[in-house]
Design an enzyme around this catalytic site. Structure first.
Site, short mmCIF file in Angstrom:
data_model
loop_
_atom_site.label_atom_id
_atom_site.label_comp_id
_atom_site.label_asym_id
_atom_site.label_seq_id
_atom_site.Cartn_x
_atom_site.Cartn_y
_atom_site.Cartn_z
N CYS A 1 0.75 -4.25 14.89
CA CYS A 1 -0.59 -4.34 14.30
C CYS A 1 -0.96 -5.81 14.21
O CYS A 1 -0.14 -6.68 14.44
CB CYS A 1 -0.63 -3.68 12.92
SG CYS A 1 -2.33 -3.27 12.43
N CYS B 1 -3.10 -7.03 11.49
CA CYS B 1 -3.68 -7.42 10.19
C CYS B 1 -2.85 -8.47 9.44
O CYS B 1 -3.40 -9.24 8.66
CB CYS B 1 -3.93 -6.21 9.32
SG CYS B 1 -2.55 -5.08 9.18
N CYS C 1 -7.24 -5.12 11.22
CA CYS C 1 -6.27 -4.73 12.23
C CYS C 1 -6.84 -4.89 13.64
O CYS C 1 -6.79 -3.95 14.45
CB CYS C 1 -5.81 -3.29 12.01
SG CYS C 1 -5.13 -3.02 10.36
N LYS D 1 -2.84 7.86 9.76
CA LYS D 1 -2.69 6.80 8.76
C LYS D 1 -3.95 6.77 7.91
O LYS D 1 -5.04 6.53 8.43
CB LYS D 1 -2.46 5.46 9.45
CG LYS D 1 -2.25 4.32 8.47
CD LYS D 1 -2.01 3.02 9.20
CE LYS D 1 -1.76 1.87 8.25
NZ LYS D 1 -1.60 0.60 8.97
N ARG E 1 0.87 -5.04 0.49
CA ARG E 1 -0.02 -6.19 0.74
C ARG E 1 0.49 -7.44 0.05
O ARG E 1 0.28 -8.54 0.54
CB ARG E 1 -1.45 -5.82 0.35
CG ARG E 1 -1.96 -4.79 1.36
CD ARG E 1 -3.35 -4.27 1.12
NE ARG E 1 -3.57 -3.18 2.09
CZ ARG E 1 -4.59 -2.35 2.06
NH1 ARG E 1 -5.51 -2.47 1.12
NH2 ARG E 1 -4.70 -1.41 2.97
N ARG F 1 -10.59 -0.89 5.07
CA ARG F 1 -10.16 -0.39 6.38
C ARG F 1 -10.63 1.05 6.63
O ARG F 1 -10.12 1.73 7.52
CB ARG F 1 -8.63 -0.48 6.49
CG ARG F 1 -8.13 -1.92 6.39
CD ARG F 1 -6.66 -2.04 6.78
NE ARG F 1 -6.27 -3.44 6.83
CZ ARG F 1 -5.42 -4.02 5.99
NH1 ARG F 1 -4.85 -3.32 5.03
NH2 ARG F 1 -5.12 -5.30 6.11
N GLU G 1 -6.13 13.55 15.51
CA GLU G 1 -5.49 12.24 15.77
C GLU G 1 -4.12 12.43 16.43
O GLU G 1 -3.77 11.74 17.38
CB GLU G 1 -5.33 11.47 14.46
CG GLU G 1 -6.60 10.80 13.94
CD GLU G 1 -6.92 9.51 14.71
OE1 GLU G 1 -6.19 9.18 15.65
OE2 GLU G 1 -7.90 8.84 14.35
N LYS H 1 1.24 8.70 7.28
CA LYS H 1 1.36 7.63 6.28
C LYS H 1 0.15 7.68 5.36
O LYS H 1 -0.96 7.73 5.88
CB LYS H 1 1.43 6.27 6.99
CG LYS H 1 1.60 5.09 6.05
CD LYS H 1 1.65 3.78 6.80
CE LYS H 1 1.86 2.63 5.81
NZ LYS H 1 1.83 1.32 6.43
N SER I 1 4.90 1.75 0.01
CA SER I 1 5.25 0.84 -1.07
C SER I 1 4.80 1.33 -2.44
O SER I 1 5.52 1.19 -3.43
CB SER I 1 4.66 -0.54 -0.78
OG SER I 1 3.25 -0.45 -0.63
N TYR J 1 11.36 2.42 1.50
CA TYR J 1 11.94 1.28 0.80
C TYR J 1 13.17 1.69 0.00
O TYR J 1 13.88 0.85 -0.52
CB TYR J 1 10.88 0.62 -0.09
CG TYR J 1 9.71 0.15 0.76
CD1 TYR J 1 9.80 -1.02 1.50
CD2 TYR J 1 8.56 0.93 0.91
CE1 TYR J 1 8.78 -1.42 2.34
CE2 TYR J 1 7.53 0.54 1.74
CZ TYR J 1 7.65 -0.63 2.45
OH TYR J 1 6.64 -1.02 3.30
#
Ligand SMILES: [Zn+2]
Length: 326
Positions: free
Chosen positions: A117, A119, A127, A199, A209, A221, A237, A252, A278, A317
């Site tokens: 990506c 971004c 992005c 996404k 971020r 976005r 998609e 996501k 996150s 994570y």
């Protein structure tokens, strides 16, 4: 003689593992790694306890720490030394991610995935390439077709460095085909492609971020990422990405979109990935710090839910913490 059918018969300790429908293993998990060209030392990420940005020199050590927990796959995100309008450090041969991939693939046996990506690399934080007038009219934001070429270049540069898989996350229409063709033209037919197929424009990305320094400088976005209200659109998609050559289809975020994971599992014969993002990580940590939830139990249950919904692999994570215990 009611009840005759008693599900509780199968809930004893002896039989319950035999009839368990889902399981979670360290081999299902992918751990995100942040490599940072602006630092010489490891920098903790405040909103993601236990995670850090590491300099390229520490990337191998970081990946070895992860592998010691049984988790063999990592996905790399970069924080470049400089940013510009076209995100040129995303596809530089000596970019931060490319340098890290080169070292990790030479010195470890990890399976290395590159996030593709722009971004984190653009000064405006979007992005891709933006229209000149985007700042005054945010509906214009990213120029789709001009961005394709740069994404393809980014993917090829990561494959050149030794990535085993590339994962485009820009939600640019046609990105999977553009990247697949560019990889094949460069002799990287063996490099796999995992698309962030569905996404969503989600509020759960907040802590990322902080980690990757990627908040848009203006606008948001929602003109390229999906509306959280939409479920059928995820199938559209995913179908496009499958037709264009995606090997793995990703949803996501994860937990707020279990219905979408389940839909994709039913409709497609390809592996399905879920990104336990996150915010999903940070909210459990925050509650656990207050003594309101048991961190390990809720983390395990969260990831097991993603498996139950149909995910084959999970980017999370929690990979290291749970990998150690699985
Ligand atoms: Zn992006």
């Amino acid at each position: 003689m009611y009840p005759t059918d008693r599900p509780r018969r199968l809930r004893t300790d002896g039989v319950s593992p035999l009839v368990s429908e889902s399981s979670l293993a360290a081999s299902d998990l992918v751990a995100p790694v942040f490599v940072d060209a602006t630092t010489d030392e490891r920098v903790p990420i405040e909103s993601m306890p236990g995670h850090e940005r590491v300099p390229v020199d520490e990337a191998v050590a970081r990946v070895e720490e992860i592998r010691r927990t049984g988790v063999e796959a990592v996905i790399l995100f970069g924080i470049p030394e400089t940013k510009d309008a076209t995100g040129s450090r995303a596809y530089a041969e000596d970019g931060v991610v490319q340098r890290a991939i080169r070292r990790i693939s030479a010195e470890t046996d990890a399976y290395v995935i590159g996030d593709v990506c722009l971004c984190e690399y653009t000064d405006h934080g979007h992005c891709g390439v933006v229209e000149e007038s985007a700042e005054s009219d945010p509906t214009l934001t990213v120029k789709n077709d001009e961005t394709l070429e740069l994404l393809a270049e980014t993917a090829v540069s990561q494959a050149d460095a030794g990535a085993d898989m590339v994962a485009p996350s820009a939600m640019t229409d046609g990105q999977v085909r553009a990247i697949r063709e560019a990889l094949d033209d460069a002799g990287h037919e063996g490099v796999a492609l995992m698309s962030y197929a569905a996404k969503y424009e989600s509020a759960f990305y907040g802590p990322f971020r902080d980690a990757a320094d990627g908040a848009p400088a203006f606008g948001d976005r929602r003109h390229y990422q999906m509306d959280p209200a939409n479920r059928r659109e995820a199938l559209r998609e995913a179908r496009l990405d499958a037709e264009e050559g995606a090997d793995v289809l990703m949803v996501k975020p994860g937990l707020p979109y279990l219905d979408v994971v389940s839909d994709l599992r039913r409709e497609f014969d390809r592996p399905i990935a879920a990104y336990n993002v996150s915010g999903e990580y940070a909210m459990l940590h925050a509650a656990a710090e207050n003594g309101w939830l048991d961190l390990e139990a809720t983390a395990h249950e969260s990831l097991l839910s993603l498996k139950r919904a149909g995910a084959d692999l999970i980017v999370t994570y929690f990979a290291e913490d749970l990998g150690d215990r699985l």
